[in-house]
Design a protein around this motif. Structure first.
Motif, PDB file in Angstrom:
ATOM      1  N   ASP A 146     -11.635  -5.041 -32.568  1.00 51.41           N
ATOM      2  CA  ASP A 146     -13.037  -4.978 -32.947  1.00 51.41           C
ATOM      3  C   ASP A 146     -13.816  -5.978 -32.098  1.00 51.41           C
ATOM      4  O   ASP A 146     -13.826  -7.162 -32.371  1.00 51.41           O
ATOM      5  N   PHE A 147     -14.402  -5.464 -31.014  1.00 50.62           N
ATOM      6  CA  PHE A 147     -15.137  -6.371 -30.124  1.00 50.62           C
ATOM      7  C   PHE A 147     -16.102  -5.557 -29.282  1.00 50.62           C
ATOM      8  O   PHE A 147     -16.027  -4.328 -29.249  1.00 50.62           O
ATOM      9  N   GLU A 148     -17.032  -6.265 -28.637  1.00 47.77           N
ATOM     10  CA  GLU A 148     -17.909  -5.520 -27.733  1.00 47.77           C
ATOM     11  C   GLU A 148     -18.136  -6.243 -26.420  1.00 47.77           C
ATOM     12  O   GLU A 148     -17.965  -7.450 -26.318  1.00 47.77           O
ATOM     13  N   VAL A 149     -18.472  -5.446 -25.419  1.00 47.12           N
ATOM     14  CA  VAL A 149     -18.674  -5.942 -24.072  1.00 47.12           C
ATOM     15  C   VAL A 149     -20.097  -5.587 -23.671  1.00 47.12           C
ATOM     16  O   VAL A 149     -20.488  -4.420 -23.746  1.00 47.12           O
ATOM     17  N   ALA A 150     -20.854  -6.591 -23.278  1.00 48.20           N
ATOM     18  CA  ALA A 150     -22.262  -6.355 -22.936  1.00 48.20           C
ATOM     19  C   ALA A 150     -22.368  -5.700 -21.563  1.00 48.20           C
ATOM     20  O   ALA A 150     -21.450  -5.777 -20.745  1.00 48.20           O
ATOM     21  N   GLU A 151     -23.507  -5.085 -21.317  1.00 47.71           N
ATOM     22  CA  GLU A 151     -23.736  -4.467 -20.011  1.00 47.71           C
ATOM     23  C   GLU A 151     -23.670  -5.539 -18.914  1.00 47.71           C
ATOM     24  O   GLU A 151     -24.255  -6.613 -19.049  1.00 47.71           O
ATOM     25  N   GLY A 152     -22.925  -5.244 -17.867  1.00 49.09           N
ATOM     26  CA  GLY A 152     -22.819  -6.170 -16.744  1.00 49.09           C
ATOM     27  C   GLY A 152     -21.877  -7.334 -16.990  1.00 49.09           C
ATOM     28  O   GLY A 152     -21.766  -8.233 -16.166  1.00 49.09           O
ATOM     29  N   GLU A 153     -21.174  -7.305 -18.109  1.00 51.48           N
ATOM     30  CA  GLU A 153     -20.256  -8.397 -18.437  1.00 51.48           C
ATOM     31  C   GLU A 153     -18.853  -8.072 -17.934  1.00 51.48           C
ATOM     32  O   GLU A 153     -18.418  -6.918 -17.979  1.00 51.48           O
ATOM     33  N   LEU A 154     -18.145  -9.103 -17.488  1.00 47.62           N
ATOM     34  CA  LEU A 154     -16.762  -8.942 -17.040  1.00 47.62           C
ATOM     35  C   LEU A 154     -15.871  -9.623 -18.071  1.00 47.62           C
ATOM     36  O   LEU A 154     -15.900 -10.841 -18.219  1.00 47.62           O
ATOM     37  N   VAL A 155     -15.117  -8.822 -18.791  1.00 45.59           N
ATOM     38  CA  VAL A 155     -14.207  -9.355 -19.808  1.00 45.59           C
ATOM     39  C   VAL A 155     -12.775  -9.217 -19.314  1.00 45.59           C
ATOM     40  O   VAL A 155     -12.360  -8.134 -18.888  1.00 45.59           O
ATOM     41  N   THR A 156     -12.040 -10.325 -19.329  1.00 48.34           N
ATOM     42  CA  THR A 156     -10.634 -10.257 -18.958  1.00 48.34           C
ATOM     43  C   THR A 156      -9.793 -10.144 -20.226  1.00 48.34           C
ATOM     44  O   THR A 156     -10.068 -10.799 -21.223  1.00 48.34           O
ATOM     45  N   LEU A 157      -8.792  -9.278 -20.170  1.00 42.80           N
ATOM     46  CA  LEU A 157      -7.832  -9.126 -21.264  1.00 42.80           C
ATOM     47  C   LEU A 157      -6.545  -9.799 -20.799  1.00 42.80           C
ATOM     48  O   LEU A 157      -5.942  -9.362 -19.815  1.00 42.80           O
ATOM     49  N   VAL A 158      -6.152 -10.849 -21.480  1.00 46.99           N
ATOM     50  CA  VAL A 158      -4.995 -11.606 -21.019  1.00 46.99           C
ATOM     51  C   VAL A 158      -3.964 -11.710 -22.136  1.00 46.99           C
ATOM     52  O   VAL A 158      -4.333 -11.742 -23.319  1.00 46.99           O
TER      53      VAL A 158
END
Ligand code: ADP
Ligand code: ADP
Length: 228
Positions: free
Chosen positions: A22-34
């Protein structure tokens, strides 16, 4: 731009690969999954472009439930780069990069012009490399072509699954730096999988720290590093 609402995936063999994301990623955001191997990172990515379907919950792309988007149309909006980028062996670097725009009905000339620009952007001089075939490139160069090709359809979202995982550390650092520079120009919404915490910190605007199918922490690099 991308929102996971209580998303779970249990594979038919019973493995609970991800549990209540349950999460969100904003437009233009770089989210790393580690996180370590087997904790559900790749499954999370595959749920976004419908290579897998969730067993519970839903994923919204710009407000739209991806389950209701035709997969072909969906994949035009979502670029995907994996660890061992598969290029067409009998097509040149330029043609590999231009393939998707041509399929999307762009004129061949325009598609090739755009492909040349993208190769330039990822650090491959099209005059030097455009006419080569994939087996005439180094591993690092093939990964760059993969990034250029994923950008060719101009998707708002990019999924990158250990894209720099198979190259040596020096090349990897160069690719990371170039990718950061590129991202400043193109500002895609990016999910970036890595098992390397240094890479996650270096690239991520935010980091999702995975442990066994769950996100244990979702925060800025500084906060993740500062955590006990
Ligand atoms: P990661 O990318 O973090 O290494 P994965 O998402 O690939 O993790 O895998 C998460 C879990 O789901 C692992 O236990 C893995 O063995 C299992 N898994 C992955 N793909 C499948 C599949 N197609 N069928 C059954 N289990 C799978
Ligand atoms: P990178 O740092 O981009 O991974 P490498 O150090 O692996 O590059 O390769 C160095 C140079 O050797 C590159 O300019 C690449 O084009 C060239 N090269 C690597 N493999 C091949 C090949 N199979 N055929 C022709 N040139 C190659």
């Amino acid at each position: 731009m991308l929102r996971f609402e209580h998303v779970s995936k249990r594979y038919p063999n019973g493995t609970m690969a991800v549990d209540d994301l349950d999460f969100e990623v904003a437009e233009g955001e770089l989210v790393t999954l580690v996180g370590p191997s087997g904790c559900g990172k790749t499954t999370t990515m595959k749920l976004v472009n419908r290579l897998e379907e969730p067993t519970a919950g839903r994923i919204l792309l710009a407000g739209e439930d991806v389950a209701e988007v035709d997969p072909v149309r969906l994949r035009r909006r979502i670029g995907y780069v994996i660890q061992q980028v598969g290029l067409f062996p009998h097509r040149t670097v330029l043609d590999n990069t231009a393939t998707v725009p041509v399929l999307l009905g762009r004129g061949r000339r325009a598609a090739r012009a755009r492909a040349a620009e993208l190769l330039e952007l990822v650090g491959l001089d099209p005059a030097v490399y455009g006419g080569r075939y994939p087996d005439q490139l180094s591993g690092g160069q093939r990964q760059r072509v993969g990034v250029a090709r994923a950008l060719a359809a101009d998707p708002p979202v990019l999924l990158m699954d250990e894209p720099f995982g198979a190259v040596d550390p020096v090349v990897r650092e160069r690719l990371q730096n170039e990718f950061l520079r590129l991202q400043q120009e193109v500002r895609k919404t990016v999910l970036f999988v890595t098992h390397d915490i240094e890479e996650a910190v270096r690239l991520g605007d935010r980091i999702a720290v995975f442990g066994q199918g769950r996100i244990e922490q979702y925060d800025s690099p500084a906060a993740v590093l500062g955590a006990p």
